[in-house]
Scaffold this motif. Sequence first.
Motif, PDB file in Angstrom:
ATOM      1  N   GLY A  93      37.657  51.722  29.365  1.00 36.19           N
ATOM      2  CA  GLY A  93      38.118  52.908  28.643  1.00 36.19           C
ATOM      3  C   GLY A  93      38.853  53.885  29.542  1.00 36.19           C
ATOM      4  O   GLY A  93      39.423  54.860  29.075  1.00 36.19           O
ATOM      5  N   ASN A 105      30.744  52.159  25.120  1.00 40.53           N
ATOM      6  CA  ASN A 105      31.740  51.385  25.860  1.00 40.53           C
ATOM      7  C   ASN A 105      33.010  51.277  25.034  1.00 40.53           C
ATOM      8  O   ASN A 105      33.003  51.450  23.815  1.00 40.53           O
ATOM      9  CB  ASN A 105      31.225  49.966  26.148  1.00 40.53           C
ATOM     10  N   ASN A 106      34.041  50.918  25.746  1.00 40.62           N
ATOM     11  CA  ASN A 106      35.354  50.742  25.148  1.00 40.62           C
ATOM     12  C   ASN A 106      35.443  49.380  24.422  1.00 40.62           C
ATOM     13  O   ASN A 106      34.672  48.465  24.709  1.00 40.62           O
ATOM     14  CB  ASN A 106      36.371  50.838  26.293  1.00 40.62           C
ATOM     15  N   THR A 154      35.935  46.489  26.806  1.00 43.66           N
ATOM     16  CA  THR A 154      34.714  46.204  27.553  1.00 43.66           C
ATOM     17  C   THR A 154      33.821  45.285  26.718  1.00 43.66           C
ATOM     18  O   THR A 154      33.353  44.247  27.190  1.00 43.66           O
ATOM     19  CB  THR A 154      33.956  47.507  27.871  1.00 43.66           C
TER      20      THR A 154
END
Lengths: 176, 554, 234
Positions: free
Chosen positions: B173, B327-328, B331
């Motif tokens: 991110g 999390n992104n 990810t």
Amino acid sequence: MAKPRLATIWLDGCSGCHMSFLDLDERLFDVFARAELVYGPLVDAKEFPEDVDVTLVEGAVSTEDDLRRVREVRAKTKILVSLGDCAVTANVPGMRNPLGPKAILETAYASGVTGASAAPSEWVPALLERVQPVHAVVPVDVYLPGCPPSADVIAEAIDQLLAGQLPDTAHLASFG
Amino acid sequence: MPEPDDAPARARHHEPVLPEGPVRATANVCHAAGCLSLGSDLVFDRLCERVEASGTDDVGVRRVGCLGLCAQGPLVKVPEHDRLYAKVPAEPDELDQLVEQFRSGTGGLVVSEDPFFARQVKVVLRHCGSVDPEEVEDYVAKGGYAALRRAVTEMTPEEVVAEVTESGLRGRGGAGYPTGLKWATVAKSGEGGHKYVVCNADEGDPGAFMDRSVLESCPQQVLEGMAIAAYAVGANEGYVYVRAEYPLTVRRLNSAIRQAERAGLLGTAIADTSFSFHLEVRIGAGAFVCGEETALLASIEGRRGTPRPRPPYPAAAGLFGEPTLINNVETFASISAIIERGGRWYAAIGANKSRGTKVFALAGAVERTGLIEVPMGLSLRQIVFEIGGGVPGGHRCKAVQTGGPSGGCIPEELLDMPVDYESLVSAGSIMGSGGMIVMDETTCMVDVARYFMDFCREESCSRCVPCRAGTVQMHRLLDRICSGLATRADLERLERLAAMVQRASLCGLGQGAPSTVFSTLRYFKDEYLAHIDHRTCPAGVCEMAPFEMAGSGR
Amino acid sequence: MSVVTLVIDGHDVAGQSGQSILSVAREHGIAIPTLCHLDGLSEVGACRLCMVEVRGARRPLAACVTEVQEHMEVTTTTDELTDYRRQIIELLFTERNHVCAVCIANRHCELQDLAKALGMTHFDLPALNPSAGVDASHERFGIDHNRCVLCTRCVRVCAEIEGAHTWDVRGRASEARVITDLGTPWGESPTCTSCGKCVQVCPTGALFEKGRAVAEGKERRPYVPFLVARNRRS
Ligand SMILES: Cc1cc2nc3c(=O)[nH]c(=O)nc-3n(C[C@H](O)[C@H](O)[C@H](O)COP(=O)(O)O)c2cc1C
Ligand code: SF4
Ligand code: SF4
Ligand code: SF4
Ligand code: FES
């Protein structure tokens, strides 16, 4: 040695700063013993003279005339002092900035209490798009904020200026 | 499996053509946002019609996710012949000819030989362009959800965390925080109460479309990663936070969640174990700052989306005050491969302290723009010239911008630098979420700095003074420079202000806002000085304003 | 609650765990400038004036939201911090329309006091002069957005102490404004109890009591400790 040459000018302000200067009262004797007042609303000179040591500027830069004058003053002065909130921040004259000159003229003249039907177009200088503090148009050496700065503050600053020092005004004066 | 709420939309479109017998060619028509905006849905419908009308029974037509060469869409890939067809028209006559090419394996470009694809390593995007983003069965048929099954049936949560730690994966991110460490922290947080797993799909960087492409191409892969994470940290509830500007993403996510629930892969008793994980989509109104994790969590809670001071970090006190793993998209999308093939396998890809692969949205002055995935450590020059095909029009590459509004411009002379977190930071930029804009000599770097400052100024959440008011004043100073009205004192003031905003702002938006100014000043100060001292824009972009009477505007 | 010992500006001081650097510093007579902070209200860390250097930290930390820790070494004043604080004051003065001379809060204004304490004599940055608007629809009070610094004290006192939650913030960037009831004019607010707490806590002349002239908006400081005491008890 010649006495330092002192001047004052009055741009867009209410003259309160000059009044505060006059409030130096008996201290004025001391000032004029040490300096020569060569120009200002308080003396009769018509032209701003050359080689002025210290000029106190009251008022904001609002018109083309203000701009022309402050530039001339700057060119002929060693130490330029912004005296009072109007000179330092544009203050009350600057309150027209959110509206702009056109709206202000319309409010004041066309729909205002003066009874005039339109803004005057002769004999008065044109308004600038924005009212500016002095240092936005020419370099300034000393700032003395306050509305007006008190006589004590002005006395202290002048005392140091006439002694050839740049006063540290940081803890001397405040806005408002 | 048509969904009730998307049934009307679907009904207007043709059903995929999936022959029963042996197939000579399958036309995989890209249905990610880029190609859709170029009319790939029409291409799909017409192609289905032409194939059916022709009476052939050995050609299939299906929808897939992003095929990568986004600027040349609509794209069709024929995996049987390893060929990709660009700018596919919707004209029936031309399509008839194309169908013949599909069957015979002629025309188009050969994917494995094309430099755009040859340099790429696909982990995150490994299913993009091959699975149907709207059919969970298709994902499962290609090995999807095997990692989740394996995790919940054969591994302890600690083993899952250990595998992710070993992979060396870092958050995609922007900041690159070690993912394994974050998971371990959340796993240890809280005393048996609620925990949450949140996927950050806010993607607010101007021009970025990595996360969107991943979610529109293979939403199940992200959901699988989230479920594995939930198992690892001990959470049973989660949210995907997507911006409202991505309606297709929202639709595909909602449909993917319901399909996965029905298939027993999400919801209660996942893979017939006692593990359950309930997911919901939350839609954000498109504020850039809502990508900042604490603002995002506030927004999910229904409050105003503004960042708050950290600590406490979300891992300790996040959504509704509970420990939260955030999390992104990318990810999470990396997780299933790590569980399937092992952390060690993943860690073998990459360079230095940056392991694995990174997805970039390659854009700007480059021949082939699009979505790419490369191993960490590849050089910027390789990306721009080998994958991107260099700068078009005989122009020279001047700089590459990475990291979006909080990033910086890396000059041509540093292009041999490897793309990894630390190298980018030492060059004055950041990895960011994956925006990569190539600039040629027709770009004015002061103008670039002004553009990004304008963005930050408009996106400031207004909470803290340095960012809210500082970005406005920095933008004005940059504007003065671009208009040829600035002095050297203005430049000094800009630097002084930028330092304060960077050091004193509350969150990453304000802290990052001056970074393009710093990087362009570091490498392109001569351009600033040309504007100031000579009132000229070397790139010929900026128009010099006439001097105003009163220096007004300052 | 355990005792934490730390060093602030070279003095050994002690505080409770969970206490902020700001609160420990003030208990020991060490002054740190603040604007958004008000004893008794939650902290937002928004004005950034209370930034201090903490040894080992990568950037200055807001003292109002940073908890003390054992062996922490805090420096409250450096040339750099003073420069940052002055720039913040300058940003606030130039952001809206602060004309002290005609302000109800003149000489009773925390922003004005901060400018004086930090030795500001003028501003280099241009005044932005927006038309920020005024809402005078309330019978007894008014808000002049031209003097609002967005400290959100009004929002917090109204939600946390009066329990009415009339105030909130709307918009982003320079469009942000404090608003009553989702933008309903204050005078038509169904939730405002007209208690006046927001007016009491406003550090500037933005919130004012009607009928007071320039420089008259002052008899309010004594009210503030009462808020604090009440909140501490609950
Ligand atoms: C202004 C700002 C915007 C951000 N936008 C995003 C975003 O759009 N997507 C994202 O994943 N992270 C974004 N982040 C980073 C998040 O705060 C957070 O670090 C990230 O979601 C953590 O996930 P990761 O560890 O997988 O990278 C942003 C941060 C800031 C300061
Ligand atoms: S840095 Fe900007 S976006 Fe972040 S909290 Fe401050 S005002 Fe909001
Ligand atoms: S709010 Fe304070 S700083 Fe602003 S004009 Fe009034 S007295 Fe001056
Ligand atoms: S109105 Fe007053 S208390 Fe409310 S945010 Fe503005 S300055 Fe702060
Ligand atoms: S008092 Fe700490 S940030 Fe305002």
